[in-house]
Design a protein around this motif. Structure first.
Motif, mmCIF file in Angstrom:
data_model
loop_
_atom_site.group_PDB
_atom_site.id
_atom_site.type_symbol
_atom_site.label_atom_id
_atom_site.label_comp_id
_atom_site.label_asym_id
_atom_site.label_seq_id
_atom_site.Cartn_x
_atom_site.Cartn_y
_atom_site.Cartn_z
ATOM 1 N N PHE A 231 0.838 -1.201 0.000
ATOM 2 C CA PHE A 231 0.000 0.000 0.000
ATOM 3 C C PHE A 231 0.872 1.249 0.000
ATOM 4 O O PHE A 231 0.660 2.172 -0.798
ATOM 5 N N ALA A 232 1.852 1.295 0.893
ATOM 6 C CA ALA A 232 2.713 2.473 1.011
ATOM 7 C C ALA A 232 3.468 2.750 -0.274
ATOM 8 O O ALA A 232 3.532 3.895 -0.743
ATOM 9 N N LEU A 233 4.021 1.712 -0.860
ATOM 10 C CA LEU A 233 4.787 1.892 -2.106
ATOM 11 C C LEU A 233 3.883 2.320 -3.261
ATOM 12 O O LEU A 233 4.258 3.177 -4.063
ATOM 13 N N ALA A 234 2.684 1.765 -3.322
ATOM 14 C CA ALA A 234 1.731 2.141 -4.382
ATOM 15 C C ALA A 234 1.306 3.592 -4.218
ATOM 16 O O ALA A 234 1.208 4.334 -5.214
ATOM 17 N N GLN A 235 1.052 4.026 -2.984
ATOM 18 C CA GLN A 235 0.614 5.392 -2.731
ATOM 19 C C GLN A 235 1.725 6.412 -3.010
ATOM 20 O O GLN A 235 1.437 7.560 -3.330
ATOM 21 N N ALA A 236 2.950 5.990 -2.863
ATOM 22 C CA ALA A 236 4.083 6.918 -3.037
ATOM 23 C C ALA A 236 4.484 7.068 -4.494
ATOM 24 O O ALA A 236 5.331 7.899 -4.817
ATOM 25 N N ARG A 237 3.887 6.290 -5.369
ATOM 26 C CA ARG A 237 4.222 6.409 -6.800
ATOM 27 C C ARG A 237 3.664 7.678 -7.393
ATOM 28 O O ARG A 237 2.654 8.176 -7.070
#
Length: 166
Positions: free
Chosen positions: A160-166
């Motif tokens: 979730f965190a990595l997807a949101q930071a894209r």
């Protein structure tokens, strides 16, 4: 559906304070996002009980702008009997001071905060919000720092965190 109101204040628990200190090498990210960051007496006590050399303590002590509780919080029995003192004091302080947002990472604490009518964020939510607002966070590095210091994050939360930071 209208967007959630912007929260200007947050009451924060022990684990997110430590995790944010590790992830960002300080707590300034909180200062950049919120006008008030409230740390209940019980949370401050938990942090300081770990000793001067514990992770996150130096960063916590440098953050003189944090609003730290001076006295123990009188906690409702339902909270005191369901949660540790830190999480219970976060929810109780938010209710007492009519602060609508709490920062708690633990599942049971999050559930009781929701049942108490409070909005929630956690360590990852704060990092994502800061990243979106231009704070210089490299999410993968922040996650790696937390994991190296023994802060557990589920694979789902990491994705979730990595997807949101894209």
């Amino acid at each position: 559906m209208s967007p959630a109101p912007e929260h200007r204040a947050v009451v924060i628990d022990t684990t997110p304070l430590i995790a944010l200190a590790v992830a960002t090498d300080g707590l300034e990210v909180l200062k950049s996002l919120y006008a008030r960051v409230v740390v209940p007496f019980e949370v401050r006590s938990e942090l300081l009980a770990a000793g001067k050399n514990a992770i996150g303590i130096a960063e916590f002590e440098r953050a003189s702008w944090l609003e730290c509780g001076e006295h123990p919080t009188e906690i409702m029995p339902v909270l005191a009997n369901s949660l540790d003192r830190g999480e219970a004091s976060v929810i109780q302080t938010a209710l007492n001071e009519t602060i609508g947002l709490v920062c708690i990472d633990e599942t049971v604490g999050r559930r009781l905060a929701r049942l108490s009518g409070l909005a929630l964020t956690g360590t990852i939510g704060i990092l994502v919000k800061a990243h979106r607002q231009g704070y210089p966070i490299v999410m993968r590095e922040a996650i790696d720092k937390m994991r190296r210091h023994g802060i557990w994050l589920s694979d789902e939360v990491i994705r979730f965190a990595l997807a949101q930071a894209r």
